[in-house]
Design a protein around this motif. Structure first.
Motif, short mmCIF file in Angstrom:
data_model
loop_
_atom_site.label_atom_id
_atom_site.label_comp_id
_atom_site.label_asym_id
_atom_site.label_seq_id
_atom_site.Cartn_x
_atom_site.Cartn_y
_atom_site.Cartn_z
N UNK A 159 20.38 9.51 -19.56
CA UNK A 159 19.99 10.89 -19.29
C UNK A 159 19.08 10.99 -18.07
N UNK A 160 18.06 11.82 -18.17
CA UNK A 160 17.20 12.14 -17.02
C UNK A 160 16.14 11.06 -16.79
N UNK A 161 16.00 10.72 -15.51
CA UNK A 161 14.92 9.83 -15.06
C UNK A 161 14.21 10.54 -13.90
N UNK A 162 13.08 11.12 -14.24
CA UNK A 162 12.33 11.87 -13.22
C UNK A 162 11.38 10.93 -12.49
N UNK A 163 11.46 10.96 -11.14
CA UNK A 163 10.64 10.07 -10.31
C UNK A 163 9.76 10.94 -9.42
N UNK A 164 8.45 10.78 -9.54
CA UNK A 164 7.49 11.55 -8.75
C UNK A 164 6.77 10.64 -7.76
N UNK A 165 6.64 11.12 -6.54
CA UNK A 165 5.84 10.44 -5.51
C UNK A 165 4.63 11.34 -5.23
N UNK A 166 3.44 10.87 -5.62
CA UNK A 166 2.23 11.67 -5.48
C UNK A 166 1.43 11.21 -4.26
N UNK A 167 1.10 12.13 -3.38
CA UNK A 167 0.30 11.81 -2.19
C UNK A 167 -1.17 11.69 -2.59
N UNK A 168 -1.73 10.49 -2.43
CA UNK A 168 -3.13 10.28 -2.76
C UNK A 168 -4.07 10.65 -1.63
N UNK A 169 -3.55 10.66 -0.40
CA UNK A 169 -4.37 11.04 0.75
C UNK A 169 -3.45 11.50 1.87
N UNK A 170 -4.02 11.72 3.05
CA UNK A 170 -3.22 12.12 4.21
C UNK A 170 -3.42 11.18 5.39
N UNK A 171 -3.96 10.00 5.14
CA UNK A 171 -4.15 9.04 6.22
C UNK A 171 -5.11 9.56 7.28
N UNK A 172 -5.14 8.87 8.39
CA UNK A 172 -6.06 9.24 9.46
C UNK A 172 -5.53 10.38 10.32
N UNK A 173 -4.23 10.49 10.46
CA UNK A 173 -3.66 11.52 11.31
C UNK A 173 -2.99 12.64 10.53
N UNK A 174 -2.83 12.47 9.19
CA UNK A 174 -2.29 13.51 8.33
C UNK A 174 -0.97 14.09 8.84
N UNK A 175 -0.13 14.66 7.99
CA UNK A 175 -0.22 14.61 6.53
C UNK A 175 0.29 13.28 5.98
N UNK A 176 0.52 13.23 4.67
CA UNK A 176 1.10 12.05 4.04
C UNK A 176 2.60 12.08 4.33
N UNK A 200 -2.62 15.33 -3.05
CA UNK A 200 -2.48 15.86 -4.40
C UNK A 200 -1.15 16.54 -4.67
N UNK A 201 -0.25 16.54 -3.69
CA UNK A 201 1.05 17.20 -3.86
C UNK A 201 2.12 16.14 -4.14
N UNK A 202 3.16 16.51 -4.92
CA UNK A 202 4.20 15.57 -5.33
C UNK A 202 5.55 15.92 -4.72
N UNK A 203 6.33 14.87 -4.47
CA UNK A 203 7.75 15.02 -4.15
C UNK A 203 8.53 14.40 -5.32
N UNK A 204 9.55 15.12 -5.83
CA UNK A 204 10.22 14.71 -7.05
C UNK A 204 11.73 14.64 -6.86
#
Length: 210
Positions: A159-176, A200-204
């Protein structure tokens, strides 16, 4: 020998006239007489001589040791004003600052038992960090994104396998910024995409095992 004959016409005598100013009453200036006063006389006014005899030293011009203003400051206000008038599209703002809303990057079906999930920083390597979650469980707590792909193998459940990539920061030059790929156990590419995320934003993505 030949010589010119003098003219026979008589010359005119001019009598000497004595000047009236040439009198014995004129004052004589003795150059040897010492000067007793520093005053100067102009008509009936007696003006003192203000000369001190001390010469003011002249400042020597030199490029060394001089302080100059920053020429960039002359144009800073004008440039700031021009930048305020620049209108950016929402896409351009997101590209510059990162998305502030969670991104859904699609769902994909497969009959594979497992998949390989790999990711890398698709921009400059500037210290971007992510966290990876599968069905809301943390499987990679803190991942540093390099220029080369790295990742892990995920065994799929039915069935469903949800995969989230969560940005913990934006590095030195931003964004993540990151690129990821999902490849099944047969080497088939299931999904490939990129993200530009604020902290703090996710890509799913969702992988559905048939």
């Amino acid at each position: 020998m030949h010589a010119q004959l003098d003219s026979k016409s008589k010359s005119i005598a001019i009598p000497v006239v004595k000047s009236k100013d040439d009198t014995a009453d004129s004052k004589k200036i003795d150059p040897l007489t010492p000067k007793t006063e520093n005053n100067q006389t102009f008509g009936s006014l007696n003006v003192p001589d203000l000369t001190t005899g001390v010469e003011t030293p002249k400042k020597q011009f030199s490029l060394f040791g001089e302080e100059f203003g920053n020429p960039g400051e002359l144009y800073k206000k004008q440039l700031d004003k021009n930048l305020e008038n620049v209108k950016l599209s929402p896409e351009e703002v997101e590209q510059r600052n990162g998305s502030k809303t969670n991104q859904y990057l699609g769902d994909f079906k497969t009959k594979a038992e497992s998949v390989n999930i790999v990711y890398r920083d698709h921009g400059a390597v500037d210290g971007d960090l992510i966290q990876v979650l599968v069905n809301d469980d943390v499987v990679q707590a803190r991942v540093f994104l390099n220029s080369g792909f790295s990742g892990f193998k995920l065994s799929l459940q039915k069935g469903f396998n949800k995969i989230d990539f969560l940005a913990l920061n934006q590095g030195e030059s931003g964004p993540n910024t990151a690129e990821f790929k999902v490849v099944d156990d047969m080497g088939n590419l299931i999904s490939r995409n990129q993200w530009n995320l604020a902290t703090g934003v996710k890509a799913t993505i969702i992988v559905v095992k048939e």
